[in-house]
Scaffold this active site. Structure first.
Site, PDB file in Angstrom:
ATOM      1  N   ARG A 166       0.723  -1.213  -0.077  1.00  0.00           N
ATOM      2  CA  ARG A 166      -0.080  -0.061   0.005  1.00  0.00           C
ATOM      3  C   ARG A 166       0.855   1.263   0.127  1.00  0.00           C
ATOM      4  NH1 ARG A 166      -5.122  -1.755   1.670  1.00  0.00           N
ATOM      5  NH2 ARG A 166      -4.921  -3.476   3.163  1.00  0.00           N
ATOM      6  N   ARG A 182      -2.585  -5.377  19.457  1.00  0.00           N
ATOM      7  CA  ARG A 182      -3.323  -4.401  19.128  1.00  0.00           C
ATOM      8  C   ARG A 182      -4.953  -4.980  18.971  1.00  0.00           C
ATOM      9  NH1 ARG A 182      -2.331  -2.679  13.951  1.00  0.00           N
ATOM     10  NH2 ARG A 182      -4.405  -2.946  13.080  1.00  0.00           N
ATOM     11  N   HIS A 219       2.970  -9.538   0.949  1.00  0.00           N
ATOM     12  CA  HIS A 219       2.890  -8.575   2.239  1.00  0.00           C
ATOM     13  C   HIS A 219       4.002  -8.283   2.632  1.00  0.00           C
ATOM     14  CE1 HIS A 219       1.126  -7.463   6.022  1.00  0.00           C
ATOM     15  NE2 HIS A 219       0.325  -6.832   5.497  1.00  0.00           N
ATOM     16  N   TYR A 221       1.459   5.481  11.656  1.00  0.00           N
ATOM     17  CA  TYR A 221       1.491   4.132  12.254  1.00  0.00           C
ATOM     18  C   TYR A 221       2.688   3.808  12.940  1.00  0.00           C
ATOM     19  CZ  TYR A 221      -2.327   2.408   9.160  1.00  0.00           C
ATOM     20  OH  TYR A 221      -3.577   2.175   8.735  1.00  0.00           O
ATOM     21  N   HIS A 268       1.696  -1.053  14.983  1.00  0.00           N
ATOM     22  CA  HIS A 268       1.701  -1.692  13.825  1.00  0.00           C
ATOM     23  C   HIS A 268       2.842  -2.664  13.628  1.00  0.00           C
ATOM     24  CE1 HIS A 268       1.646  -2.289   9.188  1.00  0.00           C
ATOM     25  NE2 HIS A 268       0.440  -2.496   9.654  1.00  0.00           N
TER      26      HIS A 268
END
EC number: 2.7.4.1
Length: 724
Positions: free
Chosen positions: A407, A597, A467, A501, A625
């Site tokens: 992303r 989290r 990822h 983040y 994160h």
């Protein structure tokens, strides 16, 4: 966690699995109870409740409370669009549903809807009863039409006539006009009108336009107040202008959430991008899974909506107005420093600073000296990761750049650096994950932009999402030697989210890491099949196995009377094999700290199961994160950072990477983070023995506990100042 110096980083590379061939993985031998997991969806709702508790807390700055209300609403929308939609699809098609609680899937779905509804009601009350009055006191008023005086109404009628009326599109429903398509997450007005001549009632749907601000600002009345009115309320009070000659009988606001998960058969797709684009068009027409209505909606209108949308009573959420509090993001952006968190300015990592004043930083020289561990947003992404890639793009000695992109923003300096490098004649490979959920179209757009600039763009492996967060620079050094400069991170290469983040990243010129990452890129872009890596754990083949074996080592050490310990920081803890391994380790006497989290399917503090496991959660101004894994290993710590959560999708259906940290100061830094997170002096949520989440924000004497994120910002800033 104690750490001892290493002679050489590569010397401890260890062939990560071979070191533990004599340690078997844990299997459930029947000694663990059948009800040992918490339901993942209910656990996710508990996470969103923690977000809501930040909005309810008067100690949170006011506009940050507004922001957390909006985050709660946005989170819940995605939860329904993906998680609930997926659960419904599996139930409808007869697929297995991992309920984790031993109950029927339909009962799980009912429990999810019940709990989600309770939280939405609590969310609405938090806004109406607490946040809105506090906004009023601060001079920020969210008004309704009934609150306005006649002068305000005259002014807003002019605003409506000139700026809103021309955009509206009322759609009648009758034999000549079928019930219109209701787009997902749009606000709508259901309007019933009566023809005074025939006395016949008709139905119309009016979509609240998304191109106009959700909260329309009222003209300044010289009071110094900022005043807003919800767009749907302004429209509702001008319906007579839209239906002249008709009597408006009823009008109510409603909102539909649709299944927006995307599924494509990659094995059957000749062109992945074309198949994905077709699926994105289909996503708009996914079946409804939630109908939100205002609490005053009459039975006739509701019956019509339920029938036309083919939705069940269980999926109807009757809520106080205004619906869709995600629109509060607009209010949260109001510029008033006193109502926001105090500004934090990230520093540049000390190791990346130039060696002499007024000199430009040289990332290759800095990384050549030693591994560099960066911690965002406390340390700047712009002056580390972004600047590293920009220097690589401009350096004539750099021959190639390879990078994964999951992303990022379309106007990202990262994208521009890759384009600059390709245009300068360098070999540039971008592995773009176009299946990143809800970023698919954005990723397709800038993947094509990269291709046009000459970047080699690939889309990873069939059936797997890529990822992992990797950047590899190949540079020709003096004497003609090629050297690898690698960045491995826990978060996306996105300059915008890097400001909010919390993530970590490792820069290294370690030759073994460079070779590992080179082989991995070859696997992702070509047809190579790698079996082993040195300082990396890579999913889907080795990561779960490698972690479970390390957990087993800690259990063996505890049984042998040796020191042991496991500390894991994660976004989600769901994978049953990993959880069972942790239960067995706990029963062997291993002290285990889990810092999570979001979802946690592991139970904490249960005698005979997890009595040695503590679970904490920290939420605040930054979204936690990073993923960290630390094993005591009898005084020779093994510590990893990376992109993988303990979920089936991460371990089985994604390419994920963890890298081992080897420098003593990096091990100490990770240990220090865990010490802070687990400290009784730090504000956090505790997973209690009854498996509920308890917020612990004040000491026994009533004093506020430490905000870990604020403390880290001050601590890291001091580190920079002391290095000058």
């Amino acid at each position: 966690m104690d750490s001892e110096p290493y002679v050489d980083g590569a010397a401890v590379s260890n062939d990560l699995l071979d070191d533990f061939d004599d340690i078997v993985s844990f299997d459930d031998d029947g000694t663990l109870p059948g009800d040992r997991y918490l339901d993942r969806e209910i656990s996710w709702l508990a996470f969103n409740q923690r977000v809501l508790e930040l909005a309810e807390d008067p100690a949170t700055p006011l506009l940050e409370r507004v922001n957390f209300l909006a985050i709660f609403a946005s989170n819940l929308d995605e939860f329904f669009m993906v998680r609930v939609a997926g659960l419904k699809r599996r139930i409808a098609t007869g697929l297995a549903v991992p309920t984790n609680v031993g109950t029927a899937p339909s009962d799980v779905l009912a429990a999810i809807n019940t709990r989600a509804y309770e939280l939405q009601l609590r969310h609405a009350r938090a806004f109406a009863d607490h946040v809105k009055p506090d906004l009023d006191a601060a001079g920020i008023h969210v008004e309704m039409w009934s609150d306005l005086n006649e002068a305000d109404r005259v002014m807003m009628h002019d605003v409506f006539s000139t700026q809103i009326f021309p955009v509206l599109m009322p759609l009648a429903v009758d034999p000549a006009h079928p019930f219109p398509y209701i787009s997902g997450l749009s606000l709508n007005l259901a309007v019933r009108v009566r023809n005074p001549k025939t006395n016949k009632e008709e139905f119309a749907r009016l979509k609240v336009p998304q191109v106009i601000p959700r909260f329309v600002q009222l003209p300044d009345d010289d009071s110094g107040r900022l005043r807003f009115i919800p767009l749907e309320d302004l429209i509702a009070n001008h319906l007579q202008d839209l239906f002249p000659g008709m009597e408006v009988v009823e009008h109510h606001v409603f909102r539909v959430t649709r299944n927006e998960d995307v599924e494509i058969d990659e094995d059957e797709s000749e062109n992945l991008i074309q198949a994905l684009e077709k699926e994105l068009l289909r996503r708009r027409f996914g079946p409804p899974i939630r109908l939100e209505i205002t609490e005053d909606m009459d039975a006739v209108t509701l019956e019509l909506l339920v029938r036309e949308l083919d939705i069940t009573d269980q999926e109807v959420y009757r809520l106080p107005a205004p619906l869709d509090l995600a629109g509060l993001f607009e209010i949260a952006k109001i510029s008033n420093p006193e109502l926001h968190y105090a500004k934090h300015l990230p520093t540049t990592a000390v190791q990346l600073l130039p060696t002499e004043p007024n000199m430009k930083p040289d990332f290759f020289a800095s990384i050549s000296r030693r591994d560099v561990l960066v911690h965002h947003p406390y340390e700047s992404f712009a002056t580390s990761v972004q600047a590293f890639l920009e220097q690589a793009a401009a350096d004539p000695n750099v021959l190639a750049i390879k990078q994964t992109l999951y992303r990022t923003s379309g106007d990202s300096p990262i994208i521009e650096a890759l384009i600059d490098a390709a245009e300068a004649g360098k070999q540039v490979l971008a592995l773009v994950e176009i299946k990143a959920r809800f970023d698919e179209q954005n990723n397709i757009t800038w993947a094509r932009k990269l291709e046009k600039a000459g970047v080699h763009v690939v889309y990873g492996l069939v059936g797997l999402k890529t990822h992992c967060k990797l950047a590899l620079v190949i540079r020709q050094e003096k004497g003609g030697r090629l050297r690898h400069y690698t960045h491995i991170g826990t978060g996306n290469y996105n300059p915008k989210t890097s400001r909010i983040y919390e993530d970590m990243g490792l820069f290294t010129a370690d030759d073994q890491v460079g070779k590992d990452v080179t082989r991995l890129f070859n696997e992702l872009s070509g047809y190579a099949i790698e079996k082993k890596f040195k300082r990396l754990l890579v999913a889907p083949l080795h990561l779960r196995k490698g972690l479970v074996k390390r957990i087993a080592v800690e259990a063996e050490n505890a049984r042998a009377g040796k020191p042991s310990g496991i500390r894991i920081k994660i976004n989600s803890m769901v994978d049953e094999e990993v959880i069972d391994a942790l239960y067995h380790a706990s029963n062997a006497g291993v002290p285990i700290d889990i810092w999570v989290r979001g979802i946690c399917s592991l139970k904490a503090g249960v005698p005979g199961l997890s009595e040695n496991i503590r679970v904490r959660s920290i939420l605040g101004r930054y979204l936690e994160h990073s993923r960290l894994f630390a094993f005591h290993n009898d005084g020779d710590p093994q510590v990893f950072i990376g992109s993988a959560d303990m979920m089936h999708r991460n371990l089985d259906r994604r390419v994920e990477v963890l890298v081992r940290l080897v420098q003593p100061d990096h091990l100490d830094e990770v240990s220090h983070l865990f010490d802070l997170a687990m400290s009784p002096e730090t504000a956090s949520w505790h997973l209690t023995e009854d498996q509920s989440w308890e917020r612990v924000s004040r000491s026994d004497s009533g004093e506020p506990l430490n905000d870990m994120q604020d403390g880290l910002m001050r601590e890291i800033s001091r580190r920079r100042r002391s290095a000058r």
